[in-house]
Motif scaffolding. Structure first.
Motif, short mmCIF file in Angstrom:
data_model
loop_
_atom_site.label_atom_id
_atom_site.label_comp_id
_atom_site.label_asym_id
_atom_site.label_seq_id
_atom_site.Cartn_x
_atom_site.Cartn_y
_atom_site.Cartn_z
N ILE A 18 7.34 -4.42 -6.61
CA ILE A 18 7.34 -4.17 -5.16
C ILE A 18 6.49 -2.98 -4.74
CG2 ILE A 18 9.44 -2.76 -5.01
CD1 ILE A 18 10.11 -4.70 -2.52
N PHE A 19 6.14 -2.11 -5.71
CA PHE A 19 5.22 -1.01 -5.40
C PHE A 19 3.97 -1.07 -6.28
CE2 PHE A 19 9.03 0.84 -3.48
CZ PHE A 19 8.51 1.24 -2.26
N HIS B 71 -4.58 -4.97 -1.47
CA HIS B 71 -3.39 -4.99 -0.62
C HIS B 71 -3.28 -6.32 0.11
CE1 HIS B 71 -1.67 -0.86 -0.92
NE2 HIS B 71 -2.86 -0.61 -1.44
N ASP B 72 -4.40 -6.89 0.52
CA ASP B 72 -4.34 -8.20 1.19
C ASP B 72 -3.65 -9.24 0.28
OD1 ASP B 72 -5.59 -7.18 3.41
OD2 ASP B 72 -7.58 -8.00 2.91
N ARG C 101 -3.88 -2.43 12.67
CA ARG C 101 -5.01 -3.33 12.82
C ARG C 101 -4.57 -4.78 12.99
NH1 ARG C 101 -7.27 -0.34 8.55
NH2 ARG C 101 -7.04 -2.06 7.08
N ARG C 102 -3.42 -5.11 12.42
CA ARG C 102 -2.96 -6.50 12.44
C ARG C 102 -1.98 -6.81 13.58
NH1 ARG C 102 -4.76 -5.05 7.83
NH2 ARG C 102 -5.56 -6.51 6.26
N ARG D 96 -1.32 -19.91 1.21
CA ARG D 96 -2.17 -18.73 1.41
C ARG D 96 -2.85 -18.27 0.13
NH1 ARG D 96 1.46 -19.18 5.08
NH2 ARG D 96 1.25 -18.25 7.15
N GLN E 274 15.72 -14.41 7.63
CA GLN E 274 16.78 -15.17 6.98
C GLN E 274 18.14 -14.90 7.64
OE1 GLN E 274 14.42 -13.46 5.29
NE2 GLN E 274 13.34 -15.09 4.20
N ARG F 43 9.48 -2.31 3.45
CA ARG F 43 9.76 -2.00 2.04
C ARG F 43 9.64 -0.52 1.77
NH1 ARG F 43 4.53 -2.19 -1.29
NH2 ARG F 43 4.20 -1.04 0.65
N LEU G 88 6.31 -6.27 6.49
CA LEU G 88 7.05 -6.10 5.23
C LEU G 88 6.58 -4.88 4.42
CD1 LEU G 88 7.99 -9.30 3.20
CD2 LEU G 88 9.40 -7.31 3.73
N PRO G 89 5.27 -4.61 4.34
CA PRO G 89 4.88 -3.44 3.55
C PRO G 89 5.52 -2.14 4.05
CG PRO G 89 2.97 -4.84 3.93
CD PRO G 89 4.09 -5.40 4.78
N PHE H 184 -1.81 4.87 5.29
CA PHE H 184 -2.57 3.67 4.93
C PHE H 184 -1.83 2.41 5.39
CE2 PHE H 184 -3.62 0.34 1.78
CZ PHE H 184 -5.01 0.30 1.91
N ASP I 90 0.10 -8.27 -0.35
CA ASP I 90 1.00 -8.47 0.79
C ASP I 90 1.39 -9.94 0.96
OD1 ASP I 90 0.82 -5.77 1.16
OD2 ASP I 90 -0.32 -5.84 3.03
N LEU J 285 4.53 -10.32 -1.03
CA LEU J 285 5.70 -9.47 -0.79
C LEU J 285 6.96 -10.26 -0.38
CD1 LEU J 285 5.10 -6.07 1.03
CD2 LEU J 285 6.53 -6.54 -0.95
N PRO J 286 6.85 -11.30 0.44
CA PRO J 286 8.08 -12.03 0.79
C PRO J 286 8.81 -12.57 -0.44
CG PRO J 286 6.32 -12.58 2.32
CD PRO J 286 5.69 -11.76 1.23
N GLU K 216 -8.58 -2.62 -0.08
CA GLU K 216 -8.06 -3.49 0.98
C GLU K 216 -7.82 -4.91 0.47
OE1 GLU K 216 -7.12 -2.96 4.13
OE2 GLU K 216 -7.62 -0.83 4.25
N ARG L 8 -3.13 -0.19 8.35
CA ARG L 8 -3.29 -1.64 8.13
C ARG L 8 -2.45 -2.42 9.13
NH1 ARG L 8 -5.04 -4.19 3.51
NH2 ARG L 8 -3.27 -5.61 3.53
N PHE M 209 6.66 -11.19 11.01
CA PHE M 209 7.53 -10.39 10.14
C PHE M 209 6.78 -9.94 8.89
CE2 PHE M 209 10.40 -10.09 6.52
CZ PHE M 209 11.28 -9.12 6.98
N ASP M 210 6.06 -10.87 8.28
CA ASP M 210 5.40 -10.54 7.01
C ASP M 210 4.38 -9.41 7.16
OD1 ASP M 210 6.97 -12.48 5.91
OD2 ASP M 210 5.35 -13.90 5.47
#
Lengths: 308, 308, 308, 308
Positions: free
Chosen positions: B200-201, B239-240, A301-302, B302, A204, A250, A246-247, A294, B243, B246-247, B236, A298, A242-243
């Motif tokens: 957020i957590f 979290h998938d 891996r991405r 998504r 943004q 944050r 984010l984890p 963790f 996430d 999260l935005p 997993e 993750r 970017f996303d």
């Protein structure tokens, strides 16, 4: 090399590496410098709030700044944070940093100033205090409790040619960023604007007109790439990348704790030798470390950029 | 139905819907109630900070609470926030809410209290003020500037049987959550603990032992589903899914602005009729609206849960 | 009777008398009203910060205000404090107070507002909220943390004819008072200005151009007399009398504790029946009571106005 | 000479004298030192908040401290304030001051610490940071926003033998002073306690059990004499003398402005050459100067101790 309003890209805020016993770790500082430059940094910022600046004494601050500036060797501009509880310390550090080859200094208003007049008076005096150094205004009210309106920024920009950059990290702050760019479009002097806040609004900020970002996120390669993608018109790809981050962004944004997380991530990447913070500072608990690992796993891996 | 320490799941913090002219919109309140229950809410919380509680006068507060409690009709417990600048207003609202069928009340310490003794004295008095109502301690230092340690929480829990729940939203707060659970494991009275902070957590909170979350995120279906996945051991997958959101979570967390974003998202989902906030409150600029729409559109592509 | 910019003299801020059990004590309120008028008050102010306003619920606030206003019966203007955490409560109380015969309302900016723009926006909205009531701007940054410059005061004065009075209690604030009077001399609209801060700068405030004072000092006869002496040119006599009272003024200025001291002094003077404060509030220790009695006894020996 | 718990009397907080151009004025520092010792000071305190400590850089701070300590030549103990935004600067200054012959150092908790645990952790770390120096705990919540309860003070006193003195300037703080003395009577380790707050509660502090006062009031002769009178049982005479000075004490207590007033008074007494403050700092307006002169003239007529 003097900082000017053409600055752009990713200015990485460097943490100050310590050994486990708290001593300055200049070897790590050198390695970190190379890592950030390889990551695509177009500038470095030292002794910011994230650099544990208040935990260094005057001699250490200068020694660290000189070491990094020497190592950079003019490849990119180096900004040194000189916010201090008084002008005497600010003057000493600014002079020492500029003598050592810094490209400019960064100033946040003293915490707790109340009323626009008091804030403007402080910033005008601070500009005098740093002599002929180009300076960056850090707008970070979460820490300072000081409000700086878009109008105050453009007033300062118009009257002080040495003010060359705004580090924009009010929160929320995107509309203020837009307001400053709008005022510039109507004739106010244009500043370089870099975002901040750990990168949590990077896409943004760029889309609103920021020239880049100045932050200490542990994977600056992403900051560089996201900015490029947006400038290339690849908006969806930029947000996709970017996303993924984010984890971690944050998690690093937690006040106090975040710097310890960031240093841990840099240590895990092999960039600094120890994740130690000086006192007073948090130590990561096993539960926190497990969460960070963790998240890093993750992410690795991405995003293949992140090698651990 | 009285709130007790077995409470768990997702307590949705309801905004207070207004018409564009600022009038209470009880039709939207009814629709919102049904939407949240359909989303899987195991409780509702009214007149929290996110409910613009200070912008309602005493009569409106009670009218709104009564309307929603009646609509819920005992399907889930309803908590009413009664934090107030003085105990007289707190007493009036607590009495009215409990008479109307609330399951409990929520109390945050008065902003600016300094020193553990003063904080404990305040909370003990407040507990007396709300009579025989079960109560939730809201630990939200970002707003109150009041620190509540794990030890203070367990001391209160041990001495006050009507304290049944902690809304844990210190920041950072995960290690404190763990510390409270550890103290309980050693014999302290067990409280229901719900996380917060806009979610957020969320995954970490559940993994640290929270029984659920109390927040006003605009897509509560996700909160419900992520918690279920973690409890089922699908870490997993949890979290998938998380996430993906999260935005938007991050965008909604902007102080002040976030509630306007949240109300906009609820309006776009057809849940409330107007995104209006009462004064003083922000209005979303076109640039902000465009960013919110962009985030919502990406999310809807998504996560099919989110229909706009 | 509507408050206007010709207001002057001593506006006594009335505490809210409670019985020992915390119930509103309207008999004491009536007696106190007569005592203040006999002391030479040219106005009364109800439900200020010193009136424990946040500890009354909405119904009690109005009942107390109505009782006193009826008792005053138009002999002097009565101002009602309507500062509230939200505009809905402010609107309700302002409407009720004006309907009951108040001459105007008093508003302080919401605590914690940052930046001149936000403060001005708040005050402009608040002025709308109180409808057609004349209003007093309370500038009390020690409590609100909000800075209001002389320029902001005159800007508001020029644009809002219903703003009729400034309660000037910035600290330090004497030069600001002079600055406002200087701006008025150059054409800004003239406000009534009353000092405050427990009277600790009364002589200086009058000498700088204040029209009087609005405070709750327990011996308002002194405030009246000191002002008269200064206006008569008896400067040394004014300071002689004032200085006799400084030990008590200083003791009453202790935050939190001071109101309990003040109520004790009013009780000792036979003006109210009980010195009780509502919770949360301090109780005077024996050591504190002994100090207050010592100060009162010394004062009574020196100033025959004070009978105990 | 090392500070210990037998310290008593009047420790004068020395301002840092500057020339009109802001340079350190060591000649005035020497004259001031002699004047304070002649006035009966039993100790001096340098680089306190009133000493504009944050406006000196590290080298200047040490130079000033060394100069005064040398001048004192062991006649009385000299305490050096070492509160700093970080422990590295605190360590450097403490070491330098002790090497130069200081009798101890003074530490206030970092501003903004929240929660008793965080405050205690900070103070314990700070005690380690200053090495083997005796230290004074400055309890000054008006500036730091940090609450320190009587129980926290006695806990620290019992566990840390190098903590030898409390500078007690909570406000209100008299009952806390009494509570600490009561805890000591029941077995807690006894600290030297000196009052503060510009002297505005000097008689009460001594009567509550303080061993003296540490403040920078411009007429320290009065502080010495009032304490003596109280210890001699001449309570009325003590208050008579004290009350003469209250108008000036009150005027000097204005935040920010007060130090400029104090330096002006010291200049008028011939003790320092210039009343200049370093930036950022107030300049006295003509109206303020006239008020100060009026107060000084009235005082000089009543207390022959004060020669101008």
């Amino acid at each position: 090399m003097m900082l000017d309003t053409s600055a752009a890209g990713v200015f990485v805020i460097a943490p100050t590496p310590f050994a486990d016993d708290g001593a300055l770790d200049l070897d790590s500082a050198a390695r970190m410098t190379e890592a950030f430059l390889e990551a695509g940094a177009t500038g470095l910022t030292l002794l910011g709030i994230m650099g544990e600046a208040p935990k260094l004494d005057a001699e250490e601050s200068l020694r660290f700044a000189q070491h990094v500036i020497t190592r950079v060797g003019g490849r990119v501009p180096v900004i040194v944070g000189v916010s201090a509880p008084g002008f005497a310390a600010m003057r000493s550090l600014a002079r020492g940093a500029m003598d050592a080859g810094a490209a400019g200094v960064m100033i946040a208003p003293a915490a707790g100033l109340r009323g626009d007049d008091a804030v403007m008076a402080y910033l005008r005096q601070a500009s005098q205090v740093v002599g002929d150094a180009p300076w960056v205004l850090q707008d970070y009210p979460q820490l300072t409790s000081v409000a700086i309106s878009a109008g105050m920024v453009t007033t300062l920009a118009n009257e002080d040619a040495r003010l060359v950059m705004l580090k924009a990290e009010d929160h929320p702050g995107l509309d203020k960023l837009s307001a400053i760019r709008a005022a510039e479009a109507k004739g106010a002097r244009r500043l370089a604007i870099l975002g901040g806040n750990g990168g949590i609004f990077l896409p943004q900020e760029i889309e609103r007109g920021a020239d880049g970002i100045m932050t200490g996120y542990a994977v600056p390669e992403m900051l560089v790439r996201v900015r490029e993608l947006i400038l290339q018109g690849e908006r969806e790809a930029a947000h996709d990348l970017f996303d993924l981050h984010l984890p971690l962004i944050r998690y690093e944004l937690q006040p106090g704790l975040g710097l310890a997380v960031r240093k841990h991530a840099l240590m895990r990447r092999g960039i600094i030798a120890s994740a130690a913070l000086r006192n007073p500072g948090p130590k990561l608990t096993p539960a926190t470390l497990a969460e960070v690992e963790f998240i890093l796993a993750r992410l690795a891996r991405r995003d293949p950029t992140l090698r651990l």
